[in-house]
Motif scaffolding. Structure first.
Motif, mmCIF file in Angstrom:
data_model
loop_
_atom_site.group_PDB
_atom_site.id
_atom_site.type_symbol
_atom_site.label_atom_id
_atom_site.label_comp_id
_atom_site.label_asym_id
_atom_site.label_seq_id
_atom_site.Cartn_x
_atom_site.Cartn_y
_atom_site.Cartn_z
ATOM 1 N N ARG A 196 0.845 -1.196 0.000
ATOM 2 C CA ARG A 196 0.000 0.000 0.000
ATOM 3 C C ARG A 196 0.876 1.239 0.000
ATOM 4 O O ARG A 196 1.820 1.337 0.785
ATOM 5 N N THR A 197 0.569 2.182 -0.883
ATOM 6 C CA THR A 197 1.336 3.437 -0.934
ATOM 7 C C THR A 197 0.381 4.552 -0.502
ATOM 8 O O THR A 197 -0.727 4.669 -1.027
ATOM 9 N N GLU A 198 0.826 5.359 0.478
ATOM 10 C CA GLU A 198 -0.123 6.258 1.159
ATOM 11 C C GLU A 198 -0.358 7.573 0.419
ATOM 12 O O GLU A 198 -1.347 8.246 0.644
ATOM 13 N N ASP A 202 5.010 8.550 -1.552
ATOM 14 C CA ASP A 202 5.204 7.166 -1.114
ATOM 15 C C ASP A 202 5.278 6.243 -2.332
ATOM 16 O O ASP A 202 6.088 5.308 -2.368
ATOM 17 N N ARG A 231 -2.553 8.171 -3.564
ATOM 18 C CA ARG A 231 -2.403 6.921 -2.808
ATOM 19 C C ARG A 231 -2.754 5.727 -3.704
ATOM 20 O O ARG A 231 -3.479 5.882 -4.689
ATOM 21 N N ILE A 233 -1.986 1.096 -4.533
ATOM 22 C CA ILE A 233 -1.484 -0.229 -4.159
ATOM 23 C C ILE A 233 -0.548 -0.713 -5.262
ATOM 24 O O ILE A 233 -0.968 -0.837 -6.416
ATOM 25 N N ARG A 287 -9.018 0.525 0.842
ATOM 26 C CA ARG A 287 -9.143 0.026 2.229
ATOM 27 C C ARG A 287 -8.993 -1.490 2.301
ATOM 28 O O ARG A 287 -8.637 -2.028 3.349
ATOM 29 N N GLN A 289 -6.862 -3.300 1.088
ATOM 30 C CA GLN A 289 -5.441 -3.665 1.208
ATOM 31 C C GLN A 289 -4.932 -3.173 2.558
ATOM 32 O O GLN A 289 -4.963 -1.969 2.841
ATOM 33 N N PRO A 290 -4.458 -4.088 3.442
ATOM 34 C CA PRO A 290 -3.947 -3.616 4.726
ATOM 35 C C PRO A 290 -2.707 -2.744 4.542
ATOM 36 O O PRO A 290 -2.036 -2.831 3.512
ATOM 37 N N ARG A 291 -2.425 -1.910 5.542
ATOM 38 C CA ARG A 291 -1.184 -1.117 5.514
ATOM 39 C C ARG A 291 0.009 -2.049 5.373
ATOM 40 O O ARG A 291 -0.024 -3.173 5.852
ATOM 41 N N GLY A 292 1.072 -1.585 4.743
ATOM 42 C CA GLY A 292 2.277 -2.402 4.618
ATOM 43 C C GLY A 292 2.188 -3.325 3.428
ATOM 44 O O GLY A 292 1.652 -2.945 2.395
ATOM 45 N N GLN A 293 2.637 -4.561 3.612
ATOM 46 C CA GLN A 293 2.892 -5.439 2.470
ATOM 47 C C GLN A 293 2.235 -6.809 2.654
ATOM 48 O O GLN A 293 2.245 -7.354 3.746
#
Ligand SMILES: Cc1cc2nc3c(=O)[nH]c(=O)nc-3n(C[C@H](O)[C@H](O)[C@H](O)COP(=O)(O)OP(=O)(O)OC[C@H]3O[C@@H](n4cnc5c(N)ncnc54)[C@H](O)[C@@H]3O)c2cc1C
Length: 457
Positions: A196-198, A202, A231, A233, A287, A289-293
């Motif tokens: 996920r890219t914010e 990012d 933002r 993914i 949403r 996609q969880p934060r991070g990887q």
């Protein structure tokens, strides 16, 4: 040889729609006969119609549909070199040669593309930063030129004709055969990381960190402004090594999950894709996609061709169709241009339903080929008439001023003035084209619009 029949044709965006006389030759010699039998009218080849606008259309002319030219002619299992007729699709190429351990180095976001269409638009894929374009893997083409002669060309043989045909929009002749080299792979699996890219910064940070992944692409939210501007993914991956495999039932499960959507049988109503539904879709997609990887091993079909699960998805945009606007702009350290583009879009509230962003590598082919170093952004807009044209005009100004360009394979409305600023090598390209086709036998609606055919000024 068939007789010519009248038919309305359109690209994937279903705008514009133009009538032409079409023929569906089955043998290479029938293509020659069709060209000889053109009755003084201009001619154009047409593959699977997956270009979006008017590049594969020709009004009041004769269009040669190439899909029946679908034979594999030669294969060398030691090197992966294949020679095939130009109407073979990427799907047929993959399904024939993956069981032998080979996969194309470059594939687009759909496998319903012919080899001839792939050459004529010099298509790129998720691996551009590593593998260049589809045409970087081609050793030879055979082209039926305006004189009726079949000419073999490649990087070392008639190179001017070859490079004018690469991204040449079908205007140098009918490509009859394509010889290319496939890449060895262990199997159908891809090792994937979804990140996920914010925001836009990012995205560029994660993109820079992902250079050693052979395949990268990022879905980007083009509705949300402010802090969330840009933002998205990122999906990054590579072909899995031997012994690394995913769930063999994965493709079946994906088909089951999408089965209610497997076919869009009718045109979507005009209210379906409005500002609110596009915003909702973008929010929900981000949403989920969880934060991070998230790491996974996935099948190549959902990785490379996710939209192909839904047949005729272009009908969701309704009767008026849609426009895809794909741009590339040169690298700029502050990403000012991309920010300006995204702000122009979010300010209209027009919102692109599905948008992807990617950083291209350094390979450039000149002529009318699209990819160049920088960042590419592809946007799908429901056709709303003048407000959409106004937005695209605004984006053209930003792109031309930045030294960027629009992808002609997706275009339906770029002006001649912007085209000439964006593709400064057009005159050199046209000189080669005109030398092979002085009478302007090969034409297209786009070619006429942009002044690329025969004696057009
Ligand atoms: C869902 C989707 C995803 C896509 N993803 C990508 C992507 O990731 N990257 C990318 O670069 N593109 C992408 N595209 C665009 C597509 O790859 C190109 O437009 C491609 O050229 C379409 O091939 P086609 O066989 O459908 O050709 P058509 O659309 O029928 O024709 C395209 C051009 O090729 C010419 N042509 C076709 N056959 C011949 C021939 N035998 N001889 C001479 N000229 C010929 C036509 O005259 C026309 O100028 C995508 C399209 C869709 C719908």
């Amino acid at each position: 040889m068939d007789t010519w029949v009248k038919r309305e044709l359109h690209g994937w965006g279903r705008y514009p729609r133009l009538e032409a006389e079409v023929a569906r030759p089955e043998r290479l010699r029938d293509v020659q006969a069709a060209l000889a039998d053109r009755g003084g009218l201009p001619v154009l080849a047409h593959g699977l119609g997956r270009s979006y606008g008017d590049v594969a259309l020709l009004e009041n002319g004769r269009v040669i549909l190439t899909r029946r030219l679908d034979r594999m002619l030669e294969f060398d299992p030691a090197t992966g070199r294949v020679k095939a007729e130009a109407g073979v699709s990427i799907q047929e190429l993959v399904e024939t040669f993956l069981p032998h351990g080979f996969f194309p180095a470059v594939v687009p976001g759909t496998w319903f593309v012919t080899l001839g269409g792939a050459v004529a638009n010099d298509i790129h894929g998720k691996s551009h930063h590593v593998d260049g374009t589809f045409c970087d893997h081609i050793s030879q083409l055979e082209i039926l030129t305006a004189s009726g002669e079949i000419v073999a060309c490649g990087p070392d043989l008639e190179p001017e004709l070859f490079w004018a045909t690469v991204g040449g929009l079908g205007l140098t002749g009918v490509i009859l055969t394509v010889e290319l080299t496939l890449r060895p792979v262990a199997g159908p699996w891809i090792v994937q990381e979804a990140v996920r890219t914010e925001d836009l910064d990012d995205f560029f940070r994660v993109s820079a960190e992902s250079a050693d992944f052979s395949h990268t692409v990022t879905w980007i939210d083009c509705v949300t402004g402010g802090k969330g501007l840009g933002r998205g993914i990122m999906m990054r991956g590579r072909h899995a090594p031997p012994g690394v495999e995913g769930d063999p039932g994965m493709v079946g499960k994906a088909i089951d999950a999408l089965s209610p959507l497997m076919h869009v049988p009718v045109d979507g109503p005009s209210w379906l894709l409005n500002k609110a539904t596009i915003r909702l879709f973008n929010e929900a997609y981000f949403r989920k996609q969880p934060r991070g990887q998230v790491d996974s091993v996935i099948h190549y079909i959902p990785f490379f061709f996710p939209l192909d699960f839904v047949k005729d998805w272009n009908r969701i945009y309704g009767k008026r169709g849609f426009l895809q606007y794909q741009l590339v702009v040169p690298p700029d350290p502050d990403h000012r241009v991309m920010r300006e583009v995204l702000s122009a879009i979010t300010a209209t509230g027009m919102g692109s339903f599905l948008s992807v962003i990617k950083e291209f590598g350094d390979q450039v082919h000149g002529g009318l080929s699209f990819p160049r170093p920088g960042t590419t952004l592809a946007l799908d807009f429901a056709h709303s008439g003048q407000p959409l044209f106004d937005l695209c005009d605004r984006l053209d100004d930003i792109v031309s001023d930045a030294g960027g360009r629009v992808y002609l394979g997706k275009d339906a409305r770029l002006s001649r003035a912007h085209f000439r600023r964006q593709y400064p090598e057009w005159e050199a390209w046209k000189a080669v084209r005109d030398a092979w086709d002085p009478q302007g036998v090969f034409q297209s609606a786009m070619g006429q619009r942009l002044g690329l055919c025969g004696g057009s000024k």
